[in-house]
Design an enzyme around this catalytic site. Structure first.
Site, short mmCIF file in Angstrom:
data_model
loop_
_atom_site.label_atom_id
_atom_site.label_comp_id
_atom_site.label_asym_id
_atom_site.label_seq_id
_atom_site.Cartn_x
_atom_site.Cartn_y
_atom_site.Cartn_z
N ARG A 150 -31.81 -1.38 37.38
CA ARG A 150 -30.51 -0.75 37.59
C ARG A 150 -29.45 -1.76 38.00
O ARG A 150 -28.27 -1.58 37.71
CB ARG A 150 -30.61 0.32 38.69
CG ARG A 150 -31.46 1.52 38.30
CD ARG A 150 -30.64 2.52 37.52
NE ARG A 150 -31.44 3.63 37.01
CZ ARG A 150 -31.77 4.70 37.72
NH1 ARG A 150 -31.38 4.82 38.96
NH2 ARG A 150 -32.47 5.66 37.17
N ASP A 209 -24.80 15.75 28.91
CA ASP A 209 -25.31 14.58 29.62
C ASP A 209 -26.23 13.82 28.67
O ASP A 209 -26.71 14.38 27.68
CB ASP A 209 -26.08 14.98 30.88
CG ASP A 209 -26.21 13.83 31.88
OD1 ASP A 209 -25.43 13.78 32.85
OD2 ASP A 209 -27.09 12.98 31.67
C1 SAM Z 1 -23.61 10.06 39.04
S1 SAM Z 1 -23.87 11.30 37.81
C2 SAM Z 1 -22.33 12.14 37.89
C3 SAM Z 1 -22.50 13.64 37.75
C4 SAM Z 1 -21.22 14.43 37.90
N1 SAM Z 1 -20.26 14.11 36.87
C5 SAM Z 1 -20.62 14.21 39.26
O1 SAM Z 1 -19.57 13.61 39.36
O2 SAM Z 1 -21.19 14.66 40.26
C6 SAM Z 1 -23.80 10.36 36.30
C7 SAM Z 1 -24.40 11.05 35.10
O3 SAM Z 1 -23.99 10.35 33.92
C8 SAM Z 1 -25.02 10.44 32.99
N2 SAM Z 1 -24.84 9.37 32.00
C9 SAM Z 1 -25.08 8.05 32.16
N3 SAM Z 1 -24.82 7.40 31.02
C10 SAM Z 1 -24.40 8.32 30.12
C11 SAM Z 1 -23.99 8.27 28.76
N4 SAM Z 1 -23.97 7.12 28.09
N5 SAM Z 1 -23.63 9.43 28.15
C12 SAM Z 1 -23.65 10.59 28.82
N6 SAM Z 1 -24.03 10.70 30.10
C13 SAM Z 1 -24.40 9.58 30.75
C14 SAM Z 1 -26.26 10.31 33.82
O4 SAM Z 1 -27.39 10.85 33.14
C15 SAM Z 1 -25.90 11.09 35.08
O5 SAM Z 1 -26.35 12.41 35.00
#
Ligand code: SAM
Lengths: 278, 129
Positions: free
Chosen positions: A34, A141
């Protein structure tokens, strides 16, 4: 090459202090994978030297990004609260005047386990200006794992304890064993599907409101720019974009302008850029 | 800003107390509802919030909420149940009795802090209680 015990200990302590997430021994590989993109972005070719520098400088922005990188699915109901206040008090009432068809489309573009789109759904229910409207929320997602949980709409006690006012809890959820399940009328407003923001979005339609929160932070500048540009193409010209508290369009994609809404701000496509998207 | 912690478990009072103190609250404690009423009656400066357990000897949390709500001079105190009671009808009963918030045990420190934020209970640093 794997992360040293020293570096791991530092990261573990910091992440625990900031997020209550515990990285037990054995998670070295996770930490390494990560943090590597972050290390590379800051000119290091190993996580160890990156962490060594971090320990020395304690650069607050980087310290925060480390936490973010290790809490990738972190989310909560009404996260940061302000965006949802802005949605209820500002954004929805304004849009309500502009949409004689009494329908709105919302996109939660990195919805994790569903707390965000369900919070949006609850907010629309609590906004008298759009009472009785047809509200469609598309929630996407990258991860099928979080989407499966989101579709189920079931949350543990710890999850509902976070950010959810109790009056909202008893109004919009039902007990289901030891968990709480979102009421069917709200669940019906949200459609979940898998979508990778790095790839073309495909035929998603046009959105009045887009939540793109706490996800851009994981991408490099060129990717952020590209995503923001493509988001513009699927937004109504007078639509609203919500970003995470640590994210902004400035210097990334300047076709957006930041406008105050409630106690926070939202982004809109600049007037002189709107014709291009029509 | 002051906070009153009402719980028959000393360990619990200490945990909640530490979180609140770190947030800048001055805390007072009571081990049951009756003691809480005595503490409130003895205070010149009323607490902004009371965190109240449900199951306690002598006078339980629900009775305490009802008793506090019956006293107009205490109407500005925000009442938050902090309890293992997690059935929906229990929560609804506490709200009907006059509780503003409800935190179910076990909880993380973050969850308590977020509830305080939701309630707008943010002590000003260095400010007078
Ligand atoms: C920290 S969470 C944020 C969730 C929510 N938007 C919030 O603000 O509470 C980030 C999310 O982005 C998703 N994610 C990461 N890379 C991505 C991508 N390339 N396309 C779509 N989703 C992605 C991850 O799976 C994760 O569920």
């Amino acid at each position: 090459m794997s992360i040293g015990a020293d570096a791991f200990g530092f990261v573990r302590d910091h992440v625990r202090a900031e997020s209550a997430i515990v990285l037990e021994t054995g998670k070295e590989y996770l930490v390494e994978s990560r943090l590597l993109p972050l290390a590379r972005q800051t000119g290091h070719d190993s996580v160890d030297t990156f962490v060594a520098e971090l320990r020395r400088t304690r650069n607050p922005a980087l310290m925060r990004q480390v936490v973010e990188a290790l809490t990738t699915n972190e989310t909560s109901f009404f996260r940061d609260s302000d965006p949802f206040v802005a949605l209820r008090q500002d954004v929805l009432p304004t849009l309500a005047k502009e949409r004689p068809g009494r329908s709105l489309r919302v996109w939660a573009a990195a919805c994790s386990s569903g707390q965000e789109p369900y919070s949006i759904a609850m907010t629309t229910r609590d906004t008298p200006e759009v009472a009785g409207w047809k509200i469609d929320i598309v929630a996407t997602d990258l991860s099928e794992e979080v989407l499966a949980k989101a579709r189920k709409g079931e949350y543990s006690q710890l999850e509902v304890n976070r950010g959810l006012p109790v009056t909202t809890l008893v109004k919009h959820f039902q007990r289901s064993g030891i968990n709480w399940r979102i009421n069917p009328d709200l669940a019906a407003m949200v459609q979940f599907r898998q979508l990778n923001l790095m790839r073309p979005f495909g035929p998603v339609g046009r959105f009045d409101v887009v939540f793109l929160r706490n996800v851009l932070i994981y991408f490099d500048l060129a990717t952020k720019r590209d995503i923001l540009r493509r988001v513009r193409q699927v937004m109504a010209p007078d639509g609203y974009l919500f970003l995470g508290a640590a994210e902004m369009t400035m210097g990334v994609d300047d076709a957006w302008e930041r406008v105050p809404a409630g106690r926070s701000s939202v982004y809109r496509i600049r007037e002189d850029q709107r014709s291009c998207v029509r | 800003m002051r906070a009153l912690i009402v719980d028959d478990s000393r360990a619990m009072r200490r945990i909640v107390g530490r979180i609140l103190t770190e947030r800048g609250f001055e805390t007072a404690e009571a081990a049951d509802g009756q003691e809480a009423i005595a503490v409130l009656e003895s205070m010149d400066d009323l607490p902004a919030v009371a965190c109240i357990d449900w199951n306690m000897p002598v006078m339980d949390g629900l009775e305490l909420v009802t008793a506090i709500r019956a006293r107009p001079e205490w109407r500005d105190i925000t009442l938050m149940m902090v309890t293992t009671e997690s059935e929906q009808d229990r929560i609804v009963r506490a709200l009907a009795a006059g509780a503003h918030e409800y935190l179910i045990k076990p909880f993380t420190p973050d969850a308590l802090v977020e509830k305080l934020d939701l309630l707008g209970l943010v002590p000003t640093p260095g400010g007078v209680a």
